[in-house]
Motif scaffolding. Structure first.
Motif, PDB file in Angstrom:
ATOM      1  N   SER A   1       7.355  10.472 -18.946  1.00  0.00           N
ATOM      2  CA  SER A   1       7.412   9.060 -18.494  1.00  0.00           C
ATOM      3  C   SER A   1       8.693   8.903 -17.861  1.00  0.00           C
ATOM      4  O   SER A   1       8.959   7.717 -17.119  1.00  0.00           O
ATOM      5  N   GLY A   2       9.413   9.977 -17.683  1.00  0.00           N
ATOM      6  CA  GLY A   2      10.729   9.689 -16.760  1.00  0.00           C
ATOM      7  C   GLY A   2      12.141   9.120 -17.572  1.00  0.00           C
ATOM      8  O   GLY A   2      13.030   8.938 -16.905  1.00  0.00           O
ATOM      9  N   GLY A   3      11.894   8.639 -18.697  1.00  0.00           N
ATOM     10  CA  GLY A   3      12.865   7.855 -19.639  1.00  0.00           C
ATOM     11  C   GLY A   3      13.960   8.573 -19.961  1.00  0.00           C
ATOM     12  O   GLY A   3      15.040   8.009 -20.316  1.00  0.00           O
ATOM     13  N   TRP A   4      13.939   9.744 -19.986  1.00  0.00           N
ATOM     14  CA  TRP A   4      14.871  10.799 -20.571  1.00  0.00           C
ATOM     15  C   TRP A   4      15.141  11.848 -19.732  1.00  0.00           C
ATOM     16  O   TRP A   4      14.094  12.438 -19.171  1.00  0.00           O
ATOM     17  N   LYS A   5      16.380  12.320 -19.346  1.00  0.00           N
ATOM     18  CA  LYS A   5      16.441  13.469 -18.500  1.00  0.00           C
ATOM     19  C   LYS A   5      18.055  14.183 -18.824  1.00  0.00           C
ATOM     20  O   LYS A   5      18.778  13.412 -19.777  1.00  0.00           O
TER      21      LYS A   5
ATOM     22  N   MET B   1       6.939  16.748  -9.945  1.00  0.00           N
ATOM     23  CA  MET B   1       8.259  16.711 -10.283  1.00  0.00           C
ATOM     24  C   MET B   1       9.227  17.092  -9.160  1.00  0.00           C
ATOM     25  O   MET B   1       8.864  17.939  -8.272  1.00  0.00           O
ATOM     26  N   TYR B   2      10.185  16.676  -9.055  1.00  0.00           N
ATOM     27  CA  TYR B   2      11.141  17.189  -8.171  1.00  0.00           C
ATOM     28  C   TYR B   2      12.717  17.328  -8.503  1.00  0.00           C
ATOM     29  O   TYR B   2      12.894  16.931  -9.676  1.00  0.00           O
ATOM     30  N   LEU B   3      13.161  18.343  -7.911  1.00  0.00           N
ATOM     31  CA  LEU B   3      14.667  18.550  -8.278  1.00  0.00           C
ATOM     32  C   LEU B   3      15.517  18.364  -6.904  1.00  0.00           C
ATOM     33  O   LEU B   3      15.488  19.377  -6.145  1.00  0.00           O
ATOM     34  N   GLN B   4      16.260  17.394  -7.020  1.00  0.00           N
ATOM     35  CA  GLN B   4      17.145  17.173  -5.587  1.00  0.00           C
ATOM     36  C   GLN B   4      18.500  17.959  -5.935  1.00  0.00           C
ATOM     37  O   GLN B   4      19.113  17.492  -6.835  1.00  0.00           O
TER      38      GLN B   4
ATOM     39  N   SER C   1      13.322  14.152 -10.945  1.00  0.00           N
ATOM     40  CA  SER C   1      12.734  13.098 -11.085  1.00  0.00           C
ATOM     41  C   SER C   1      11.135  13.467 -11.083  1.00  0.00           C
ATOM     42  O   SER C   1      10.879  14.537 -11.005  1.00  0.00           O
ATOM     43  N   LYS C   2      10.413  12.332 -11.223  1.00  0.00           N
ATOM     44  CA  LYS C   2       8.719  12.573 -11.463  1.00  0.00           C
ATOM     45  C   LYS C   2       8.225  11.420 -10.822  1.00  0.00           C
ATOM     46  O   LYS C   2       8.678  10.454 -10.324  1.00  0.00           O
ATOM     47  N   GLU C   3       7.089  11.676  -9.945  1.00  0.00           N
ATOM     48  CA  GLU C   3       6.162  10.766  -9.421  1.00  0.00           C
ATOM     49  C   GLU C   3       4.741  11.322  -9.843  1.00  0.00           C
ATOM     50  O   GLU C   3       4.130  11.956  -9.533  1.00  0.00           O
TER      51      GLU C   3
END
Length: 121
Positions: free
Chosen positions: A52-56, A77-80, A69-71
């Motif tokens: 859900s992206g609600g916890w990282k 999924m991404y890692l900037q 982050s996720k789309e």
């Protein structure tokens, strides 16, 4: 299936964005994470995110520099990675969590093939 991409060679202080595309099955009930493995070292936790992206969460070594982050529409999924350091040099893996721990690689049952990140000083 998970497919990691976006690695490369960058100078210290630079940035890269890694992507992890998922296909072939739905990972909507899994959390996903990034791990990295430097030559001769263990594969270590870097970051994780719920579907859900609600916890990282992040390892202490990358906190404040990396952003996960996720789309969901793209199942990606991404890692900037910003302010990269030579010690960030490693093969980076994305993985889907199937166990109980967010930080232990043994709790991740599905893995991508890895993408090399090299940071020069």
């Amino acid at each position: 299936q998970l497919q990691a991409s976006g690695g490369g060679l960058v100078q210290a202080g630079g940035s890269l964005r890694l992507s992890c595309a998922t296909s072939g099955r739905t990972f909507s009930s899994y959390g996903v994470g990034w791990f990295r493995q430097a030559p001769g070292k263990e594969r270590d936790f870097v970051a994780a995110i719920t579907w859900s992206g609600g916890w990282k969460d992040y390892s202490d070594s990358v906190k404040g520099r990396f952003t996960v982050s996720k789309e969901n529409a793209k199942n990606t999924m991404y890692l900037q990675m910003n302010s990269l350091k030579p010690e960030d040099t490693a093969v980076y893996y994305c993985a889907a969590r199937t166990g109980s721990s967010w930080y232990d690689r043994s709790a991740y049952g599905y893995w991508g093939q890895g993408t090399q990140v090299t940071v020069s000083s």
